[in-house]
Design an enzyme around this catalytic site. Structure first.
Site, PDB file in Angstrom:
ATOM      1  N   GLU A  62      -9.889   3.070 -25.145  1.00  0.00           N
ATOM      2  CA  GLU A  62     -10.098   4.442 -24.637  1.00  0.00           C
ATOM      3  C   GLU A  62     -11.568   4.691 -24.354  1.00  0.00           C
ATOM      4  OE1 GLU A  62      -8.120   7.157 -27.334  1.00  0.00           O
ATOM      5  OE2 GLU A  62      -6.196   6.738 -26.415  1.00  0.00           O
ATOM      6  N   GLU A  79      -0.426   1.979 -25.365  1.00  0.00           N
ATOM      7  CA  GLU A  79      -0.181   2.949 -26.441  1.00  0.00           C
ATOM      8  C   GLU A  79       0.690   4.065 -25.904  1.00  0.00           C
ATOM      9  OE1 GLU A  79      -3.369   4.735 -28.668  1.00  0.00           O
ATOM     10  OE2 GLU A  79      -4.544   2.894 -28.609  1.00  0.00           O
TER      11      GLU A  79
HETATM   12  C1  BG6 Z   1      -5.347   6.777 -29.496  1.00  0.00           C
HETATM   13  C2  BG6 Z   1      -6.115   5.751 -30.268  1.00  0.00           C
HETATM   14  O1  BG6 Z   1      -6.213   7.767 -29.101  1.00  0.00           O
HETATM   15  O2  BG6 Z   1      -4.402   7.539 -30.137  1.00  0.00           O
HETATM   16  C3  BG6 Z   1      -5.441   5.293 -31.536  1.00  0.00           C
HETATM   17  O3  BG6 Z   1      -6.447   4.641 -29.474  1.00  0.00           O
HETATM   18  C4  BG6 Z   1      -4.817   6.485 -32.227  1.00  0.00           C
HETATM   19  O4  BG6 Z   1      -6.395   4.638 -32.326  1.00  0.00           O
HETATM   20  C5  BG6 Z   1      -3.769   7.068 -31.301  1.00  0.00           C
HETATM   21  O5  BG6 Z   1      -4.296   6.208 -33.474  1.00  0.00           O
HETATM   22  C6  BG6 Z   1      -2.990   8.232 -31.872  1.00  0.00           C
HETATM   23  O6  BG6 Z   1      -3.851   9.198 -32.397  1.00  0.00           O
HETATM   24  P1  BG6 Z   1      -3.693   9.702 -33.877  1.00  0.00           P
HETATM   25  O7  BG6 Z   1      -4.841  10.599 -34.116  1.00  0.00           O
HETATM   26  O8  BG6 Z   1      -2.394  10.384 -33.924  1.00  0.00           O
HETATM   27  O9  BG6 Z   1      -3.758   8.489 -34.734  1.00  0.00           O
END
Ligand code: BG6
Length: 469
Positions: free
Chosen positions: A173, A362
């Site tokens: 990101e 993701e």
């Molecule tokens: C993304 C990141 O922004 O979102 C991850 O690359 C992160 O590292 C994921 O865990 C989800 O966000 P969160 O805050 O729910 O863990």
């Protein structure tokens, strides 16, 4: 309607070193910026003192339990697992001449374990962490010297794992620095936009140098960038909202434009001029940036809206990434707006823009799970979320978009990035651990575990058309 994904489509999940490994001070690992944000990316930055601990120090103890976890991923039929290398395991302070052998040896073992099950490692070089030594001594990415340190690190791991890892990503990101500069580029939060964009420039050059190094050292590998796919819609069809939306989308697309097209896009000079930003960009930098990524990867959790109306913008301050909510969408327990169609839209936008293969690295639903008395976890909400998003991936494939694979976020529960919570769970596999660090760390299959296994096995044919309400 039946959905059928290509035979060579990569199916799996994604984790990050600092959110799963734990073992924060073993085998010569150095302090990373993640170790200094015990309450998560948006929490306070705290200098470590000997003896203090936090939930990330153990995380889910993947460092020691990875054989068991990878066996569970294999049971679901994973063909890819995205993880990151903790830079501080390899170069504890970031500026050493020689790498830490114990750190390299750990990742040798980890990638060998994946290979045993024919799971392709997809490896991020830097996922929301960097050596704190580089921040303390040199000012992080604000200093050009960090480019050299990163290139040395990248070349070291490419050389060492060249037979084991064929898919790489540079920075997780990369556009997140605009929202959280300490995590993104190792700068203090009160840094000016000028300082942040200069640091971002250094990181973009470093990313391109890593791409070059990967092409030199592992010619049969593919290396991509990684964007937070924060797609925005105009709040209304007023032309001023549409224009504002275009500009705001460019703020994150700028990173992809540099990484996938090899130069600063035409719209940036005006953007910088209007903000009094003057960057130091050398001829050598411009040359380096020409080495572009092989594919574009991104995370996708939600969409948002943009408006030219300042009062709408003002109302949105303090929301996730300060975005205006969409009145037509529902939100998760954490206020993230759920928009499966946005994923199809984003895939099309990115493919039109770059004409490079895409990788969804993701996507997922953070939710509180209930462990029933009989030990089961019936996470139908997660199944619905993932089903509906994967249906849109199938639609995008039909649209002609080239998608290499899909790694859902957190296939096993892990520590959340934003708030360092364990209770925000994404996994198909439940981990017995709470927000304060209590629990046995025992792993349990959730209902979604069996669902995802059936989706993978059927190449997507088990997916159900989303029910429109
Ligand atoms: C993304 C990141 O922004 O979102 C991850 O690359 C992160 O590292 C994921 O865990 C989800 O966000 P969160 O805050 O729910 O863990």
């Amino acid at each position: 309607m039946r959905y059928r994904f290509p035979e060579n489509f990569l199916w799996g999940g994604a984790v990050a070193a600092n959110q799963v490994e734990g073992a924060n001070d073993v085998d010569g690992k150095g302090l990373s910026t993640s170790d200094l944000t015990p309450q998560g990316v948006f929490g306070p930055i705290v200098e470590r003192t000997p003896g203090d601990t936090n939930v990330k120090d153990v995380a889910i103890d993947f460092y020691h339990r990875y054989p068991q976890d990878i066996a569970l991923f294999a049971e679901m039929g994973f063909t890819v697992l995205r993880t990151s290398i903790a830079w501080t395991r390899i170069f504890p302070d970031g500026d050493e001449e020689a790498p830490n052998e114990n750190g390299l040896a750990f990742y040798d073992r980890l990638f060998e374990e994946m290979t045993k099950y024919n799971i392709q490692p997809l490896v991020t070089l830097s996922h929301y962490e960097m050596p704190y030594g580089l921040v303390k001594k040199y000012g992080g990415w604000g200093n050009r010297y960090t480019i050299d340190c990163f290139e040395r690190y990248a070349r070291t791991v490419f050389q060492r794992f060249r037979h084991k890892v064929k898919y790489w990503l540079t920075f997780n990101e990369i556009n997140m620095s605009l929202h959280e500069p300490f995590t993104g580029v190792g700068l203090q939060r009160d840094s000016s936009r000028q300082q942040i964009y200069q640091a971002i420039h250094h990181q973009l050059v470093a990313s391109a140098k890593a791409v070059k190094a990967c092409h030199d050292i592992i010619p049969d590998a593919k290396i991509g960038n990684m964007l937070l796919g924060g797609i925005l819609y105009p709040l209304t069809c007023k032309p001023s909202d549409v224009m504002k939306c275009l500009e705001q989308n460019r703020e994150w697309q700028f990173f992809g434009d540099v990484q996938a097209r090899g130069a600063y896009p035409a719209y940036m000079p005006r953007f910088f001029k209007e903000r009094d930003i003057t960057l130091e960009i050398t001829d050598e930098d411009r040359q380096a940036l020409k080495e572009t990524v092989d594919f574009v990867s991104f995370s996708y959790y939600m969409s948002g809206c943009a408006s030219a109306d300042e009062t709408e913008m003002e109302k949105a301050r303090g929301n996730i990434l300060d975005i205006i909510p969409n009145p037509h969408l529902k939100s998760s327990e954490w206020g993230w707006q759920i928009d499966p169609e946005g994923l199809r839209y984003l895939l099309n936008v990115l493919y039109d823009r770059y004409q490079k293969p895409l990788f969804i690295v993701e996507n997922g639903l953070g939710a509180k799970d209930k462990l029933e008395a009989d030990g089961s976890i019936n996470d139908d909400y997660r199944i619905k979320y993932l089903n509906d998003h994967l249906v849109q991936v199938a639609e995008a494939l039909d649209d002609g978009v080239e998608v290499l694979g899909y790694t859902s976020w957190g296939p096993i529960d892990l520590v959340s990035a934003s708030k360092a919570e364990m209770s925000k769970r994404y996994g198909f596999i439940y981990v017995d651990r709470d927000d304060t660090g209590n629990g046995t760390l025992e792993r349990r299959r959730k209902k979604s575990f069996y669902w995802y296994a059936s989706v993978i096995k059927s190449h997507g044919e088990q997916l159900q058309p989303a029910v429109k309400k």
